[in-house]
Design a protein around this motif. Sequence first.
Motif, short mmCIF file in Angstrom:
data_model
loop_
_atom_site.label_atom_id
_atom_site.label_comp_id
_atom_site.label_asym_id
_atom_site.label_seq_id
_atom_site.Cartn_x
_atom_site.Cartn_y
_atom_site.Cartn_z
N LEU A 150 -10.27 23.49 -49.12
CA LEU A 150 -8.90 23.82 -48.71
C LEU A 150 -8.17 22.57 -48.26
O LEU A 150 -7.48 22.57 -47.24
N GLN A 151 -8.29 21.50 -49.03
CA GLN A 151 -7.67 20.24 -48.63
C GLN A 151 -6.15 20.30 -48.59
O GLN A 151 -5.51 19.49 -47.93
N ASP A 152 -5.57 21.29 -49.25
CA ASP A 152 -4.11 21.44 -49.28
C ASP A 152 -3.62 22.48 -48.27
O ASP A 152 -2.45 22.88 -48.31
N ALA A 153 -4.50 22.91 -47.36
CA ALA A 153 -4.12 23.83 -46.29
C ALA A 153 -4.07 23.09 -44.96
O ALA A 153 -4.65 22.01 -44.81
N PRO A 217 -0.98 22.67 -59.43
CA PRO A 217 -1.41 21.51 -58.64
C PRO A 217 -1.93 21.90 -57.27
O PRO A 217 -1.35 21.55 -56.23
N THR A 218 -3.05 22.64 -57.24
CA THR A 218 -3.59 23.13 -55.97
C THR A 218 -5.09 22.91 -55.91
O THR A 218 -5.74 22.62 -56.91
N PHE A 223 -3.97 31.11 -53.67
CA PHE A 223 -3.41 32.32 -53.07
C PHE A 223 -3.19 32.15 -51.57
O PHE A 223 -2.47 32.93 -50.95
N ILE A 224 -3.78 31.10 -50.99
CA ILE A 224 -3.51 30.75 -49.59
C ILE A 224 -2.45 29.66 -49.51
O ILE A 224 -1.50 29.77 -48.73
N THR A 225 -2.60 28.61 -50.31
CA THR A 225 -1.74 27.44 -50.17
C THR A 225 -0.46 27.50 -50.98
O THR A 225 0.55 26.92 -50.59
N ARG A 226 -0.49 28.20 -52.12
CA ARG A 226 0.71 28.37 -52.96
C ARG A 226 0.76 29.80 -53.50
O ARG A 226 0.69 30.02 -54.71
#
Length: 240
Positions: A150-153, A217-218, A223-226
């Motif tokens: 989850l590096q994008d969260a 790009p996720t 579904f959490i970050t975008r």
Amino acid sequence: MQLLFVHGALVRDGAWWWQPAADLLERRTGIRSRAVALPSCGESATGGADGDSDAVGGLIADAVALRRELDKTDEAIVVGHSYGGTVIAEAGAHPAVKRLLYISSYLPDIGQAQGAIMSGEPDPVSIGDNGDGTLSVSGYDATSFGARFLQDADGETQREAWQRVTAQDASAFTTPTTAAGWQGVDSTYIVCGEDRSTSLELQRFHAARATRSLEVPTGHHPFITRPDLVVDELEALLAR
């Protein structure tokens, strides 16, 4: 139309993982969705942990749980994340399934086991044997798990995700599939272009089996970050 979410391996509480997308989907379309409880991750039929929190039953039990949910509706879109795609395959053909959405997931051939699918990964996730018939992620803490999955969260979301990491029945990884429930069903595959868990090569291999695919790009959990990107594709499936 019912929408069911089948979460990935080695975590529990699918409703938490799916909530950002579920909320946005309901705001946009009025459709309420729910997560399938996976017995192999120690979840009860209500989606929570069983009383003793033991993981019981592997892939077969998870597929039965999905079919049980499908039996309650006439029409459904099923979303499979990661290991969830293998559960969809094993559940086999079901008349209620009208569309499938895969997210960094798998569309296995009959006779393939989850562990075999993952075995060729160049940078595999470390998984340890607990000695009691279950497996767990190994060598991670909240920070390193967040950085990989989850590096994008944001940090709080990463910490909450870590609290939902759980042991899973080892047979979820070793049982070969006996069906290919994805065959003959209209499907979209979302390739997660910045995924640090499942390689792009493996994602693209399975995406080629879907009706169509796109890349976003996720990281591993869009579904959490975008959630907007995921709901866009669900709306497209609903319009078909």
